[in-house]
Design a protein around this motif. Structure first.
Motif, PDB file in Angstrom:
ATOM      1  N   ASN A 160     -40.165  34.975 -13.605  1.00 39.53           N
ATOM      2  CA  ASN A 160     -41.382  35.555 -13.027  1.00 39.53           C
ATOM      3  C   ASN A 160     -42.558  34.591 -13.116  1.00 39.53           C
ATOM      4  OD1 ASN A 160     -40.064  37.902 -12.304  1.00 39.53           O
ATOM      5  ND2 ASN A 160     -40.619  38.985 -14.187  1.00 39.53           N
ATOM      6  N   GLN A 161     -42.706  33.917 -14.279  1.00 34.02           N
ATOM      7  CA  GLN A 161     -43.785  32.945 -14.418  1.00 34.02           C
ATOM      8  C   GLN A 161     -43.564  31.756 -13.480  1.00 34.02           C
ATOM      9  OE1 GLN A 161     -42.268  34.361 -17.222  1.00 34.02           O
ATOM     10  NE2 GLN A 161     -43.682  34.298 -18.945  1.00 34.02           N
ATOM     11  N   ALA A 162     -42.301  31.335 -13.326  1.00 34.49           N
ATOM     12  CA  ALA A 162     -41.984  30.220 -12.435  1.00 34.49           C
ATOM     13  C   ALA A 162     -42.374  30.574 -10.998  1.00 34.49           C
ATOM     14  CB  ALA A 162     -40.502  29.866 -12.523  1.00 34.49           C
ATOM     15  N   ILE A 163     -41.995  31.754 -10.554  1.00 39.87           N
ATOM     16  CA  ILE A 163     -42.317  32.184  -9.189  1.00 39.87           C
ATOM     17  C   ILE A 163     -43.825  32.222  -8.987  1.00 39.87           C
ATOM     18  CG2 ILE A 163     -42.260  34.183  -7.620  1.00 39.87           C
ATOM     19  CD1 ILE A 163     -39.411  34.732  -8.771  1.00 39.87           C
ATOM     20  N   GLN A 164     -44.534  32.760  -9.962  1.00 40.49           N
ATOM     21  CA  GLN A 164     -45.992  32.838  -9.858  1.00 40.49           C
ATOM     22  C   GLN A 164     -46.601  31.444  -9.729  1.00 40.49           C
ATOM     23  OE1 GLN A 164     -47.821  35.027 -13.045  1.00 40.49           O
ATOM     24  NE2 GLN A 164     -49.876  34.377 -12.483  1.00 40.49           N
ATOM     25  N   GLU A 165     -46.114  30.495 -10.512  1.00 44.65           N
ATOM     26  CA  GLU A 165     -46.654  29.128 -10.442  1.00 44.65           C
ATOM     27  C   GLU A 165     -46.287  28.460  -9.120  1.00 44.65           C
ATOM     28  OE1 GLU A 165     -48.908  28.040 -12.424  1.00 44.65           O
ATOM     29  OE2 GLU A 165     -48.692  29.616 -13.921  1.00 44.65           O
ATOM     30  N   TYR A 166     -45.049  28.645  -8.668  1.00 46.04           N
ATOM     31  CA  TYR A 166     -44.666  28.087  -7.361  1.00 46.04           C
ATOM     32  C   TYR A 166     -45.559  28.644  -6.257  1.00 46.04           C
ATOM     33  CZ  TYR A 166     -40.297  26.014  -9.157  1.00 46.04           C
ATOM     34  OH  TYR A 166     -39.372  25.256  -9.822  1.00 46.04           O
ATOM     35  N   GLN A 167     -45.826  29.951  -6.295  1.00 42.64           N
ATOM     36  CA  GLN A 167     -46.680  30.564  -5.281  1.00 42.64           C
ATOM     37  C   GLN A 167     -48.093  29.990  -5.339  1.00 42.64           C
ATOM     38  OE1 GLN A 167     -46.064  34.706  -6.279  1.00 42.64           O
ATOM     39  NE2 GLN A 167     -44.574  34.967  -4.619  1.00 42.64           N
ATOM     40  N   THR A 168     -48.589  29.766  -6.537  1.00 42.91           N
ATOM     41  CA  THR A 168     -49.922  29.187  -6.684  1.00 42.91           C
ATOM     42  C   THR A 168     -49.961  27.782  -6.113  1.00 42.91           C
ATOM     43  OG1 THR A 168     -50.339  30.529  -8.651  1.00 42.91           O
ATOM     44  CG2 THR A 168     -51.760  28.615  -8.327  1.00 42.91           C
ATOM     45  N   VAL A 169     -48.927  26.992  -6.372  1.00 37.03           N
ATOM     46  CA  VAL A 169     -48.866  25.632  -5.818  1.00 37.03           C
ATOM     47  C   VAL A 169     -48.901  25.699  -4.291  1.00 37.03           C
ATOM     48  CG1 VAL A 169     -47.394  23.597  -5.516  1.00 37.03           C
ATOM     49  CG2 VAL A 169     -47.682  24.585  -7.782  1.00 37.03           C
ATOM     50  N   LEU A 170     -48.108  26.578  -3.718  1.00 40.08           N
ATOM     51  CA  LEU A 170     -48.075  26.698  -2.261  1.00 40.08           C
ATOM     52  C   LEU A 170     -49.419  27.146  -1.706  1.00 40.08           C
ATOM     53  CD1 LEU A 170     -44.528  28.231  -1.789  1.00 40.08           C
ATOM     54  CD2 LEU A 170     -45.271  25.898  -1.250  1.00 40.08           C
ATOM     55  N   THR A 171     -50.097  28.030  -2.409  1.00 41.77           N
ATOM     56  CA  THR A 171     -51.415  28.488  -1.980  1.00 41.77           C
ATOM     57  C   THR A 171     -52.419  27.343  -2.060  1.00 41.77           C
ATOM     58  OG1 THR A 171     -50.949  30.713  -2.766  1.00 41.77           O
ATOM     59  CG2 THR A 171     -53.272  30.135  -2.454  1.00 41.77           C
ATOM     60  N   GLN A 172     -52.367  26.583  -3.147  1.00 41.64           N
ATOM     61  CA  GLN A 172     -53.302  25.465  -3.312  1.00 41.64           C
ATOM     62  C   GLN A 172     -53.047  24.377  -2.284  1.00 41.64           C
ATOM     63  OE1 GLN A 172     -52.788  24.280  -7.418  1.00 41.64           O
ATOM     64  NE2 GLN A 172     -54.405  25.641  -8.103  1.00 41.64           N
ATOM     65  N   GLN A 173     -51.822  24.232  -1.865  1.00 46.77           N
ATOM     66  CA  GLN A 173     -51.467  23.179  -0.920  1.00 46.77           C
ATOM     67  C   GLN A 173     -51.336  23.701   0.505  1.00 46.77           C
ATOM     68  OE1 GLN A 173     -51.318  19.885  -1.471  1.00 46.77           O
ATOM     69  NE2 GLN A 173     -52.167  20.458  -3.449  1.00 46.77           N
TER      70      GLN A 173
END
Length: 184
Positions: A159-172
């Motif tokens: 769950n934490q991994a998915i949240q961080e991946y989503q944040t990276v995609l949002t930032q980029q």
């Protein structure tokens, strides 16, 4: 071989760092009081050597700069990176990076570099803490966030991994091209 983050969250390829990007970011970090000081001159010469990939020349210049100005965080940081490049031994580089952080706790790049070296040592929880500290300092540091996502993935914290991946995609989301080389 291009630098990429492999499925362990580690940089792969012969070169572990993008020295051109590092040179540019470090050249912008020169502390004002040091610019006209001997330590600043030595540091600039070391940066120039690093840009030319002459790490053997950079190392003694950084040692001299640190001897001249022991609290020069950026010199400690670059020294740690040069030491790792020369030895490929994280345990030889981490103390210099930690010294840089002690002198400038807001040096997010040094925190991130510590995280990468701790990953190489398979010290994943410590690497997670270092990456999170880098993100505390600089929340939009997407490379640190991507590394943290990969760490969470390796630690089975899905769950934490998915949240961080989503944040990276949002930032980029504006320009996803920087991610292309990092996730191949």
């Amino acid at each position: 071989m291009p630098n990429t983050i492999n499925n362990h969250g580690l940089l792969s390829g012969k070169k572990c760092l993008d020295w051109n990007a590092l040179f540019l970011s470090l050249s912008l970090l020169w502390p004002v009081p040091v610019l006209s000081h001997q330590a600043g001159n030595l540091y600039r010469e070391a940066l120039s050597s690093v840009e030319k990939q002459d790490f053997n020349k950079a190392k003694p210049l950084l040692e001299q700069a640190i001897n001249e100005f022991p609290a020069f965080a950026e010199a400690h940081h670059l020294y740690g990176l040069v030491e790792f490049h020369l030895t490929q031994q994280p345990e030889r580089a981490i103390p210099a990076l930690q010294q840089a952080i002690r002198h400038n706790p807001n040096l997010a790049q040094a925190q991130y570099d510590v995280a990468l070296l701790l990953i190489k040592q398979e010290k994943l929880k410590e690497a997670q803490e270092a990456a999170q500290q880098a993100l505390t300092i600089y929340p939009r540091f997407w490379e640190a966030r991507l590394t943290l996502a990969k760490l969470f993935d390796r630690l089975a914290l899905t769950n934490q991994a998915i949240q961080e991946y989503q944040t990276v995609l949002t930032q980029q989301s504006i320009d996803p091209s920087p991610l292309k080389d990092k996730v191949d």
